[in-house]
Motif scaffolding. Structure first.
Motif, PDB file in Angstrom:
ATOM      1  N   GLY A 103      -3.782  -6.913 -12.477  1.00 45.04           N
ATOM      2  CA  GLY A 103      -4.226  -5.634 -13.035  1.00 45.04           C
ATOM      3  C   GLY A 103      -3.619  -4.418 -12.377  1.00 45.04           C
ATOM      4  O   GLY A 103      -4.182  -3.324 -12.456  1.00 45.04           O
ATOM      5  N   LEU A 123      -3.061  -0.078   5.891  1.00 47.75           N
ATOM      6  CA  LEU A 123      -3.896   1.126   5.935  1.00 47.75           C
ATOM      7  C   LEU A 123      -3.134   2.321   5.377  1.00 47.75           C
ATOM      8  O   LEU A 123      -2.034   2.615   5.837  1.00 47.75           O
ATOM      9  CB  LEU A 123      -4.298   1.425   7.384  1.00 47.75           C
ATOM     10  N   PRO A 124      -3.712   3.026   4.422  1.00 49.89           N
ATOM     11  CA  PRO A 124      -2.980   4.183   3.883  1.00 49.89           C
ATOM     12  C   PRO A 124      -2.848   5.329   4.881  1.00 49.89           C
ATOM     13  O   PRO A 124      -1.925   6.123   4.772  1.00 49.89           O
ATOM     14  CB  PRO A 124      -3.809   4.606   2.663  1.00 49.89           C
ATOM     15  N   LYS A 125      -3.756   5.417   5.849  1.00 53.72           N
ATOM     16  CA  LYS A 125      -3.661   6.447   6.884  1.00 53.72           C
ATOM     17  C   LYS A 125      -3.656   5.760   8.228  1.00 53.72           C
ATOM     18  O   LYS A 125      -4.635   5.121   8.602  1.00 53.72           O
ATOM     19  CB  LYS A 125      -4.896   7.364   6.845  1.00 53.72           C
ATOM     20  N   ASP A 126      -2.572   5.911   8.978  1.00 58.35           N
ATOM     21  CA  ASP A 126      -2.534   5.338  10.320  1.00 58.35           C
ATOM     22  C   ASP A 126      -1.553   6.129  11.164  1.00 58.35           C
ATOM     23  O   ASP A 126      -0.339   5.958  11.045  1.00 58.35           O
ATOM     24  CB  ASP A 126      -2.138   3.855  10.262  1.00 58.35           C
ATOM     25  N   PRO A 161      -3.065   1.236 -10.037  1.00 58.72           N
ATOM     26  CA  PRO A 161      -3.794   0.676 -11.180  1.00 58.72           C
ATOM     27  C   PRO A 161      -2.857   0.581 -12.388  1.00 58.72           C
ATOM     28  O   PRO A 161      -2.057   1.496 -12.643  1.00 58.72           O
ATOM     29  CB  PRO A 161      -4.906   1.696 -11.433  1.00 58.72           C
ATOM     30  N   LEU A 162      -2.960  -0.529 -13.106  1.00 60.48           N
ATOM     31  CA  LEU A 162      -2.083  -0.735 -14.260  1.00 60.48           C
ATOM     32  C   LEU A 162      -2.458   0.277 -15.342  1.00 60.48           C
ATOM     33  O   LEU A 162      -3.599   0.318 -15.789  1.00 60.48           O
ATOM     34  CB  LEU A 162      -2.277  -2.160 -14.785  1.00 60.48           C
ATOM     35  N   ARG A 212      -9.268  -5.064  -3.674  1.00 59.62           N
ATOM     36  CA  ARG A 212      -9.982  -3.870  -3.250  1.00 59.62           C
ATOM     37  C   ARG A 212      -9.007  -2.804  -2.742  1.00 59.62           C
ATOM     38  O   ARG A 212      -9.099  -1.645  -3.099  1.00 59.62           O
ATOM     39  CB  ARG A 212     -10.979  -4.247  -2.156  1.00 59.62           C
ATOM     40  N   LYS A 218      -1.317  -4.176   8.322  1.00 62.38           N
ATOM     41  CA  LYS A 218      -2.735  -3.910   8.072  1.00 62.38           C
ATOM     42  C   LYS A 218      -2.986  -3.314   6.694  1.00 62.38           C
ATOM     43  O   LYS A 218      -4.091  -3.385   6.173  1.00 62.38           O
ATOM     44  CB  LYS A 218      -3.272  -2.944   9.123  1.00 62.38           C
TER      45      LYS A 218
END
Lengths: 491, 491
Positions: free
Chosen positions: B149, B206-209, B238-239, B126, B204
């Motif tokens: 993938g 997290l893309p924003k922290d 994503p591949l 995810r 974690k």
């Protein structure tokens, strides 16, 4: 080691100074600077407007006795070294659009405002870079880029007044992080002044440079506590000829997450934004007249998605087809794809109207949180239960940047502290961050230990001591140094 | 402040220790660790293979008296705190594929090898992230991503043996930086152990922290001098279903730069690599039988370009059409576009054959430099003149990552030091970097002051003192601390 604490007993503002001592320090500062700076560089008394007392939060601090407004890097260097020698604490101010109190003065602080440092160089067309001073607004950066055929990768609502220096200090995020990254990813170089007046200049604009530590990274996101950024070399992207967005109504958060995964997989780097608006906010925007949304109220969730592409017809068709297949798959109930620049702007205006709606309500407190996608529903469920246990009238209003796991979680309540304790507890329990993009400032530092360990905070303090041993830069923002000032062991 | 220099006179290895004192220290270390680590964790005597004496450069250091091979983060913590207490310096070793001598032991150093920490967690589908230990190879990361993938954004020639920890320590680059950024951009979180044994864990994903300082940034690219990375949370993409490349022959560097600008503008984020091979290298590869290139020798320059796209037919056609229009515009003389996975692999094999050709020659010295695109021709012209003045037989062999301004500039000569002085002088004159992606290590620190100011190096030393006050981690890499050890002022 020039760490200050041993050699200088009058460190920072943590030891109570007498009023006389403070005034003497201020006089010495004014004396030392007024002779060497231009007349517009020092504001005092009635010339210090109310704006210098805070940021975009409601709270106001004391009026600074002095506002220092350097014209250039040499001025900043002089100001910092003078303040460092005197032990004079400073609050660093840019556009003062922050939402965590970082730019709100505290007692005894003098303001250092970068508002007069607003020069932009020409865009370097070959490298795709732009060098600007710290006081330049985000919108000026965006416009200069566009005029030269480029796009600047970060956009936030405060674009018209927030400045490059503040954007860097808070590592600004906004609506296109999933495509272009945070502000950190836009920074190819910085010029920064340290408290001792030394200037670290790294403005070559090289995309690859592993010649020693990348010191710039220390200053991005450290909220003005380690150095004062005076210039930045910013990375630009080729201007995409196509920008299309779409508004979707969806049955649920789970459907929105499945849609996000599908768009990522099928559109790859075309996908440039994935925003969500929860039904309470959407209804408020619609019924309050803040915007006229093109889809009816009543859905489980709304998503505003955007692509930026190179080929107008191909990419537009591909976007529409991908969304249609999501409708057929039952992920999306209804969708409106923008067919004109006017449509496109209209949908973004709807998204910005969310903030206007939120700000129109009294007693609204806001949280800017990151939650792992896999735990987001848990967060929403658990937080709602905790809220109601504290205040039976408290209801969350939620919107934000689902593509980055970042929700703006707003609650209308009179019980800010209790609600904040509860929301941040649930954030910590679900593996999230108490600040996704707004920073910690003065207002959230109480909760920092919920998400950062004692070892991490100790390491932050080591950095603070290394760069700002006399604690003159934005002291008390992000974390406190009290344990040290009280003479305890540094760890 | 726990900076060590005041309180611990026996700091680091800069004070000459007697042989007896060294042996006593080593015995104490072995005694303290052997009881608490498993049998495979300590290698001594004949068990210490020649591999531990260096990296991918020709030089070899002394054989370490002891190699420490932790199994997990707790082992690393124990090892570091014990060495810190004893003042025992360590060389940190990953895959030992570096090209700057950073992993080459110095006299008195014990090796800390992460080679047994090779666990990979499952890909988080995810979030699109992967958590791995520091000893995992780049190729294992790439393969785990692909099986799930996804694509991992960094690729370099040493992929089969270089490791995540070393990649992070050197902020690895490679062939797709213009699309995915340096290694720094792939890091969403780290677990790092400091010399005092404290563990900074931030995994974690997290893309924003923006909850406090992003301490991870300090460890990326600091060549193991501030902390030992034990785990990383890596960002995946994503591949892309489509990967196509093409080989172009061009009249000149100016034409290649114009082609780069055109491809960036017309292909946007599809463009994933833009490599160049100068004619001397191309001819060497072809005539030496290292590869069978599809275009004849004799052109002014060769470019290998790649796209990664979502839509096979559309993107492939678009790529071919863009290249054809560049032929019509006179930027490209001839072009071969890959029509099959076999073609595609063949062109990349040609690019990798450049390194094989270079390594096949004796007396070859290499420079890994970044040069601003606008100054690249000046660099080449000026450097060639300077070379010939030193050694009339010296000829440059050049290839590299033009899309990022990064050239691998190789010279066949017996006069390494003089040639290096000259090349790095010209790098500095043209606003470049003496290391684009290989780091500084032991071998390039002499030239660091050419491209980094005294203030910058002083700031690096402040960071070193803050994180590693006893100078036990990779001492002497990147820069020296001698001035401090000699009792001079720290700045």
């Amino acid at each position: 080691m020039n760490s200050g604490t041993g050699s200088n007993p009058a460190v920072g503002d943590v030891r109570p100074a007498t009023s006389d001592a403070k005034e003497a320090k201020l006089s010495a500062l004014i004396g030392a600077l007024s002779a060497r700076l231009d007349q517009g560089a020092l504001l005092m008394g009635d010339d210090v407007g109310d704006g210098y007392r805070g940021d975009a939060t409601d709270d106001r601090g004391p009026r600074p006795a002095l506002v220092l407004r350097p014209r250039d890097t040499a001025d900043v260097s002089l100001i910092l070294s003078t303040c460092n020698d005197l032990g004079q604490p400073l609050v660093i101010q840019g556009g003062r659009t922050g939402l965590s109190g970082g730019a709100r003065p505290r007692e005894g602080e003098v303001s250092l405002s970068l508002e007069r440092m607003t020069r932009l160089e020409n865009v370097d067309l070959r490298a795709g870079t732009l060098v600007v001073e710290a006081g330049v607004t985000m919108q000026s950066v965006q416009e200069a880029a566009e005029e030269a055929g480029f796009l600047f990768g970060v956009d936030i609502g405060a674009r018209g007044s927030c400045t490059v220096g503040g954007n860097i200090a808070t590592n600004a995020g906004g609506i296109r992080v999933l495509r272009y990254g945070m502000y950190r990813a836009q920074v190819l170089g910085l010029e920064t002044v340290l408290p001792d007046g030394s200037v670290l200049s790294s403005l070559k604009g090289l995309p690859k440079d592993n010649s020693g530590y990348d010191l710039n990274q220390c200053f991005i996101g450290s909220e003005g506590t380690l150095g004062v950024v005076t210039k930045a070399c910013l990375r630009l992207h080729p201007l995409p000829p196509l920008q299309v967005n779409a508004l979707c109504s969806l049955p649920s958060l789970a459907a929105a997450q499945a849609l996000l995964a599908r768009l990522r997989q099928e559109l790859g780097p075309l996908l440039s934004a994935f925003e969500v608006i929860f039904p309470e906010v959407y209804a408020g925007v619609a019924t309050g007249g803040f915007a006229t949304p093109p889809l009816p109220v009543g859905a489980g969730l709304y998503a505003l998605v955007e692509i930026q592409g190179q080929d107008e017809s191909e990419n537009h068709e591909r976007f529409a087809a991908t969304l249609m297949s999501a409708v057929e798959a039952g992920l999306v109930d209804d969708v409106v794809v923008s067919q004109s620049p006017r449509d496109y702007r209209g949908l973004w205006a709807l998204r910005e109207a969310c903030s206007a709606f939120i700000f129109s309500m009294d007693r609204m407190v806001g949280f800017d949180v990151s939650i792992p996608l896999a735990r987001m529903q848990d967060f929403l469920t658990d937080a709602a239960v905790r809220l109601l246990a504290i205040d039976s009238s408290a209801r969350p209003y939620v919107f934000g940047h689902l593509g980055d796991g970042n929700l703006h979680y707003m609650v209308r309540t009179d019980r800010y502290e209790d609600i904040a304790d509860a929301v941040f507890d649930v954030v910590a329990e679900t593996g999230g961050a108490i600040s996704a993009e707004h920073g910690i400032g003065l207002d959230k530092k109480k909760w920092l230990p919920l998400v950062r360990s004692a070892s991490e905070i100790a390491a932050m303090r080591r950095m603070k001591r290394a760069f700002d041993p006399n604690f003159i830069l934005n002291p008390g923002r992000v974390f406190d140094m009290e344990t040290e000032a009280a003479g305890k062991a540094p760890r």
